[in-house]
Design a protein around this motif. Structure first.
Motif, short mmCIF file in Angstrom:
data_model
loop_
_atom_site.label_atom_id
_atom_site.label_comp_id
_atom_site.label_asym_id
_atom_site.label_seq_id
_atom_site.Cartn_x
_atom_site.Cartn_y
_atom_site.Cartn_z
N ALA A 1 0.82 -1.21 0.00
CA ALA A 1 0.00 0.00 0.00
C ALA A 1 0.86 1.26 0.00
CB ALA A 1 -0.92 0.00 1.22
N ALA A 2 2.05 1.18 0.60
CA ALA A 2 2.96 2.33 0.63
C ALA A 2 3.64 2.56 -0.70
CB ALA A 2 4.01 2.12 1.72
N GLY A 3 3.56 1.59 -1.61
CA GLY A 3 4.18 1.72 -2.91
C GLY A 3 5.57 1.14 -3.00
N ALA A 4 5.88 0.15 -2.14
CA ALA A 4 7.20 -0.48 -2.18
C ALA A 4 7.45 -1.13 -3.53
CB ALA A 4 7.31 -1.53 -1.08
N ALA A 5 8.70 -1.02 -3.99
CA ALA A 5 9.06 -1.55 -5.31
C ALA A 5 8.92 -3.07 -5.37
CB ALA A 5 10.49 -1.14 -5.66
N ARG A 6 9.43 -3.75 -4.37
CA ARG A 6 9.35 -5.21 -4.29
C ARG A 6 9.06 -5.59 -2.85
NH1 ARG A 6 13.94 -4.20 -7.22
NH2 ARG A 6 13.96 -4.89 -9.41
N VAL A 7 8.19 -6.55 -2.65
CA VAL A 7 7.86 -7.04 -1.31
C VAL A 7 8.04 -8.55 -1.30
CG1 VAL A 7 6.14 -7.17 0.51
CG2 VAL A 7 6.20 -5.16 -0.99
N THR A 8 8.85 -9.03 -0.36
CA THR A 8 9.09 -10.46 -0.21
C THR A 8 8.63 -10.89 1.18
OG1 THR A 8 11.03 -10.33 -1.64
CG2 THR A 8 10.81 -12.31 -0.28
N LEU A 9 7.82 -11.91 1.25
CA LEU A 9 7.33 -12.41 2.53
C LEU A 9 8.25 -13.52 3.02
CD1 LEU A 9 5.08 -12.34 4.67
CD2 LEU A 9 3.82 -13.99 3.28
N ILE A 10 8.92 -13.28 4.14
CA ILE A 10 9.80 -14.28 4.75
C ILE A 10 9.43 -14.38 6.23
CG2 ILE A 10 12.15 -14.96 5.33
CD1 ILE A 10 13.15 -13.47 2.92
N PRO A 11 8.84 -15.48 6.67
CA PRO A 11 8.49 -15.62 8.10
C PRO A 11 9.75 -15.65 8.96
CG PRO A 11 8.21 -17.70 6.95
CD PRO A 11 8.51 -16.69 5.89
N THR A 12 9.58 -15.34 10.23
CA THR A 12 10.67 -15.50 11.18
C THR A 12 10.84 -16.99 11.44
OG1 THR A 12 10.09 -13.37 12.16
CG2 THR A 12 11.56 -14.80 13.42
N VAL A 13 12.06 -17.50 11.28
CA VAL A 13 12.26 -18.96 11.22
C VAL A 13 13.27 -19.44 12.25
CG1 VAL A 13 11.67 -19.06 8.77
CG2 VAL A 13 14.05 -18.68 9.44
N VAL A 14 13.32 -20.76 12.40
CA VAL A 14 14.29 -21.39 13.29
C VAL A 14 15.32 -22.14 12.46
CG1 VAL A 14 12.63 -21.66 15.18
CG2 VAL A 14 12.93 -23.51 13.51
N ASP A 15 16.47 -22.34 13.06
CA ASP A 15 17.53 -23.14 12.46
C ASP A 15 17.31 -24.59 12.89
OD1 ASP A 15 19.83 -24.41 11.67
OD2 ASP A 15 21.19 -22.87 12.44
N LEU A 16 17.03 -25.45 11.94
CA LEU A 16 16.75 -26.85 12.28
C LEU A 16 17.93 -27.51 12.98
CD1 LEU A 16 14.92 -28.06 9.04
CD2 LEU A 16 13.92 -27.57 11.28
N GLY A 17 19.12 -26.98 12.78
CA GLY A 17 20.28 -27.55 13.47
C GLY A 17 20.25 -27.31 14.97
N ARG A 18 19.49 -26.33 15.42
CA ARG A 18 19.41 -26.00 16.84
C ARG A 18 18.18 -26.59 17.52
NH1 ARG A 18 18.46 -21.20 18.33
NH2 ARG A 18 19.42 -21.54 20.35
N TYR A 19 17.18 -26.96 16.74
CA TYR A 19 15.93 -27.45 17.31
C TYR A 19 15.69 -28.89 16.86
CZ TYR A 19 14.58 -22.74 18.73
OH TYR A 19 14.53 -21.51 19.33
N ARG A 20 15.33 -29.73 17.81
CA ARG A 20 14.97 -31.10 17.48
C ARG A 20 13.69 -31.46 18.24
NH1 ARG A 20 19.10 -31.74 21.31
NH2 ARG A 20 18.56 -33.11 23.04
N PRO A 21 12.92 -32.40 17.75
CA PRO A 21 11.65 -32.75 18.40
C PRO A 21 11.87 -33.35 19.79
CG PRO A 21 11.74 -33.57 16.14
CD PRO A 21 13.12 -33.12 16.49
N ARG A 22 10.91 -33.08 20.65
CA ARG A 22 10.96 -33.64 21.99
C ARG A 22 10.62 -35.12 21.95
NH1 ARG A 22 5.83 -33.85 24.71
NH2 ARG A 22 6.81 -33.22 26.66
N ILE A 23 11.06 -35.84 22.95
CA ILE A 23 10.69 -37.25 23.12
C ILE A 23 9.46 -37.29 24.00
CG2 ILE A 23 11.42 -39.49 24.01
CD1 ILE A 23 14.31 -38.62 23.46
N THR A 24 8.35 -37.72 23.43
CA THR A 24 7.09 -37.68 24.17
C THR A 24 6.97 -38.87 25.12
OG1 THR A 24 5.97 -38.84 22.38
CG2 THR A 24 5.94 -36.44 22.32
N ALA A 25 6.32 -38.62 26.23
CA ALA A 25 6.04 -39.66 27.22
C ALA A 25 4.84 -39.19 28.05
CB ALA A 25 7.25 -39.89 28.12
N PRO A 26 4.02 -40.10 28.52
CA PRO A 26 2.89 -39.70 29.36
C PRO A 26 3.37 -38.89 30.56
CG PRO A 26 2.73 -42.02 28.74
CD PRO A 26 4.08 -41.56 28.31
N ALA A 27 2.71 -37.77 30.80
CA ALA A 27 3.13 -36.87 31.88
C ALA A 27 2.12 -36.90 33.01
CB ALA A 27 3.27 -35.45 31.35
#
Length: 361
Positions: free
Chosen positions: A152-178
């Motif tokens: 709306a402001a008239g930007a020449a180019r707009v790219t949508l990039i979400p804020t992301v995580v580095d997969l090397g730093r995050y791994r899935p939790r090991i689930t267990a009944p809590a």
């Protein structure tokens, strides 16, 4: 390719760390030279986080340091600016830049001006960010609300990039009944106030299901606002944040539906998802898209909806596990640094057409 990266904060500032600084090793590995100049330093940022202070003398000195950095702008092929060069100053300095520049937004900073309480600020700076967006060779936006403002402001180019995580730093939790499931939240003292909006559903969930609350990055003052809930506080650190999230059975992100909040990029939801943690979130701004696209959790827009969503997940370990797996898959497909780095390269290259091929390759 020589890039001058003009961040707002050093690495301890979440927006700077996540939107730009975490990409630097990848840019440098690809052969590009990136020099970083942060507007505010660690001491200034610590004073802001702990006491809400913005000392005028120190702020002025830091502004002068940025001016000195800009004196060398011509030595670079591209300037990569986080939000704006100088908060609460007009955009005339951006207009004088001779080097091509691109600007990144992960917050609705334009509302600092166009919705300011001060009529003088609204009159003098209300269209400042629109002018910055319009003058840039490109705008990188963290969500659709910000991207729509840029267009709306008239930007020449707009790219949508979400804020992301580095997969090397995050791994899935090991689930267990809590025996005592953990409802978790990660954030900063400035956003912990949103937890009070869902105080009653949290109290009901903890009483009815034996749950407890793990808050990462909140201050001890939050305890007084959450009576009757077992609250565990953990200080935030970059090294421990992923491990702390893996201790959660459910991640939450309450958020009111206001203009500032619509500019939020839902990063904590992506952190939960990266660790395989199912989530409950308010359907504000990017939250709705992240939850609906990823299939990783439930949306709740009222106290009753929050109670129902928390009860549903607390009552079913299999449902939590199913949603957690879906969230991790969504991060791998869309919300990871590894997936978005090529998009960033293309955006930076497009801001300087003559150097685009060299940057992308």
């Amino acid at each position: 390719m020589k890039i001058l990266l003009l961040t707002r904060y050093p690495r301890t500032g979440a927006s700077s760390r996540l939107r730009t600084l975490q990409y630097l090793p990848h840019l440098r590995a690809a052969g590009h030279e990136v020099r970083v100049q942060s507007l505010f330093d660690e001491a200034w940022l610590e004073g802001l986080y702990r006491h809400g202070r913005r000392p005028p003398g120190r702020t002025a000195a830091l502004y002068l340091s940025r001016l000195a950095a800009l004196a060398r702008a011509a030595d670079h092929d591209l300037l990569w600016i986080e939000k704006e060069l100088f908060p609460y100053l007009p955009a005339w300095i951006e207009r004088q830049l001779g080097t091509p520049w691109i600007v990144d937004y992960d917050d609705a900073v334009f509302h600092n001006y166009d919705l300011a309480r001060s009529p003088l600020v609204r009159r003098l700076l209300g269209d400042k960010i629109d002018a910055v967006m319009r003058g840039a060779s490109g705008v990188i936006a963290g969500n659709r609300y910000l991207a729509e403002r840029a267009r709306a402001a008239g930007a020449a180019r707009v790219t949508l990039i979400p804020t992301v995580v580095d997969l090397g730093r995050y791994r899935p939790r090991i689930t267990a009944p809590a025996a005592h499931p953990v409802i978790g939240w990660i954030g900063s003292p400035s956003t912990q106030k949103y937890l009070l909006d869902i105080r009653a559903p949290l109290q009901q969930a903890c009483r009815g299901h034996g749950a407890r609350l793990l808050l990462v990055g909140a201050t001890p003052e939050i305890r007084a606002g959450l009576p009757g809930i077992e609250v565990q506080l953990e200080p935030w650190s970059e090294e421990r944040e992923a491990a702390l999230i893996r201790r959660m059975d459910i991640g939450i992100m309450p958020l009111p539906d206001g203009p500032w909040e619509r500019g939020k990029c839902g990063y904590k939801l992506i952190q939960y998802m990266a660790c395989g943690v199912p989530l409950v979130a308010s359907p504000t701004g990017a939250n709705r898209e992240i939850v609906e696209h990823g299939g990783a959790g439930l949306l709740a827009d009222s106290a009753d909806a929050w109670h129902d969503a928390l009860s549903r997940l607390l009552s079913s370990a299999s449902e939590r596990e199913r949603l957690g797996r879906a969230g991790r898959q969504a991060v791998e497909n869309r919300y990871s640094l590894q997936r978005q780095f090529p998009v960033l390269l293309e955006a930076l290259g497009a801001a300087l057409p003559s150097a685009g091929k060299a940057l992308v390759n």
